[in-house]
Design an enzyme around this catalytic site. Structure first.
Site, PDB file in Angstrom:
ATOM      1  N   CYS A 202       0.802  -1.225   0.000  1.00 59.07           N
ATOM      2  CA  CYS A 202       0.000   0.000   0.000  1.00 59.07           C
ATOM      3  C   CYS A 202       0.836   1.278   0.000  1.00 59.07           C
ATOM      4  CB  CYS A 202      -0.954   0.000   1.190  1.00 59.07           C
ATOM      5  SG  CYS A 202      -2.115  -1.386   1.178  1.00 59.07           S
TER       6      CYS A 202
ATOM      7  N   HIS B 267      -3.502   7.326   1.781  1.00 63.99           N
ATOM      8  CA  HIS B 267      -3.867   5.971   1.384  1.00 63.99           C
ATOM      9  C   HIS B 267      -5.266   5.684   1.915  1.00 63.99           C
ATOM     10  CE1 HIS B 267      -4.006   1.743   0.843  1.00 63.99           C
ATOM     11  NE2 HIS B 267      -3.796   1.436   2.118  1.00 63.99           N
TER      12      HIS B 267
ATOM     13  N   ASN C  76     -10.000  -0.125  -0.551  1.00 71.37           N
ATOM     14  CA  ASN C  76      -8.541  -0.079  -0.479  1.00 71.37           C
ATOM     15  C   ASN C  76      -7.967  -0.677  -1.763  1.00 71.37           C
ATOM     16  OD1 ASN C  76      -5.812  -0.445   0.052  1.00 71.37           O
ATOM     17  ND2 ASN C  76      -6.116  -1.216   2.127  1.00 71.37           N
TER      18      ASN C  76
END
Length: 325
Positions: free
Chosen positions: A115, A252, A282
């Site tokens: 990520c 993020h 996500n």
């Protein structure tokens, strides 16, 4: 004093056509729309079609970013792709994107930091532009995380989606001050002690299989808020700035609670935080460039704004970047 800055001159995104709602997930696993929204803020996610690969997503986002920058693939001499879900174990998916764009020169490679991948890729490209080994770069985050999910694990399958975001960087002259346009500072960290909190239980060397994503969400949340607020402060300090100077945070998109908790810990106005997790879920390395492009295209990002980008992912890896638009 004149120095070289890496300036973002174009952004682009690609989201697969298929949208999976929470209601559709609730028909597969023991969950509900209310449960998912309350704990994560997620309402839907995009899922790549059969035969639609990470390189396809990345190529589409790259083309949009190039169009926004008024450039063609021939203008690019560096591609850095952040991904944890490449088309193949090798070669690098960045070289596949290079070919799909019709490029036969330049440098293309992948960065794997899950990520945090886009922040890592951005930092690498920034260093190469500043060092003179490239003049223009495509920095891409692209993922097909749906291929790594255990669709019977309600704790993880509700969290992720597929997508790609891309940015075009161009080396420009700056004065070396915080008023310069471009990347002012980046900071990266990693700590391998926490591997078992967020990982995939497979790989070519260990099992010979792709594996599935596993996560201990509560522990990840605790580390995320602390690590992200610290690296954001560290990055601002490196640029000679404070939280009061920030016009927009581009984080993020892991979980709405993490976004809110990080902003609160740093004393940032929640209204300054870009939120797309409700629509995209996500998307791992793609989430920061996806959120950035969203804010650029809806007019929230204005000339001269100070943006603070941040992310944390498995490893753990984490990082941030201060960017003057």
């Amino acid at each position: 004093m004149t120095i070289t800055r890496s300036r973002i001159v174009g952004t682009g995104t690609y989201l697969p056509q298929r949208v999976m709602t929470n209601a559709e997930l609730a028909a597969k696993v023991d969950t509900s729309d209310e449960w998912i929204v309350e704990r994560t803020g997620i309402r839907q996610r995009h899922i790549a079609a059969d035969g639609e690969f990470t390189s396809d997503l990345g190529t589409a986002a790259a083309r949009q970013a190039l169009a926004a920058a008024g450039m063609t693939p021939a203008d690019i001499d560096l591609i850095v792709l952040a991904t944890a879900t490449p088309d193949q174990t090798f070669p690098a998916a960045a070289t596949v994107i290079q070919h799909k764009l019709g490029m036969t020169s330049g440098v293309a490679f992948d960065v794997a930091a899950v990520c945090s991948g886009y922040l890592y890729a951005l930092t690498v490209a920034d260093s190469m532009l500043k060092g003179g080994s490239a003049r223009t770069a495509l920095v891409i985050g692209a993922e097909t995380f749906s291929r790594l999910l255990d669709w019977e694990d309600r704790g993880t399958c509700v969290l992720f989606g597929d997508g790609a975001g891309a940015t075009v960087l161009r080396a420009e002259a700056g004065r070396g001050t915080s008023d310069d346009k471009g990347i002012l500072a980046t900071r990266l960290h990693s700590d391998g002690r926490y591997n078992d909190l967020l990982y995939v239980d497979g790989g070519p060397s260990s099992t010979g299989t792709v594996g599935k994503l596993r996560m201990k969400g509560r522990e990840v949340f605790r580390h995320a808020v602390t690590n992200l607020s610290e690296v954001m402060g560290e990055t601002l300090a490196a640029a000679g700035l404070t939280a009061a100077d920030v016009d927009l945070v581009v984080p993020h998109q892991a979980n709405l609670r993490i976004l809110e908790g990080t902003a609160k810990k740093l004393g940032l106005d929640p209204a300054k935080v870009v939120v797309t997790v409700d629509r995209h879920a996500n998307t791992s390395a793609a989430s920061v460039p996806l959120a950035l492009d969203t804010a650029v295209r809806d007019g929230r990002v204005k000339d001269g704004d100070l943006l603070l980008l941040e992310a944390m992912g498995g490893g753990f890896t984490w990082g941030a970047a201060a960017v003057r638009w």
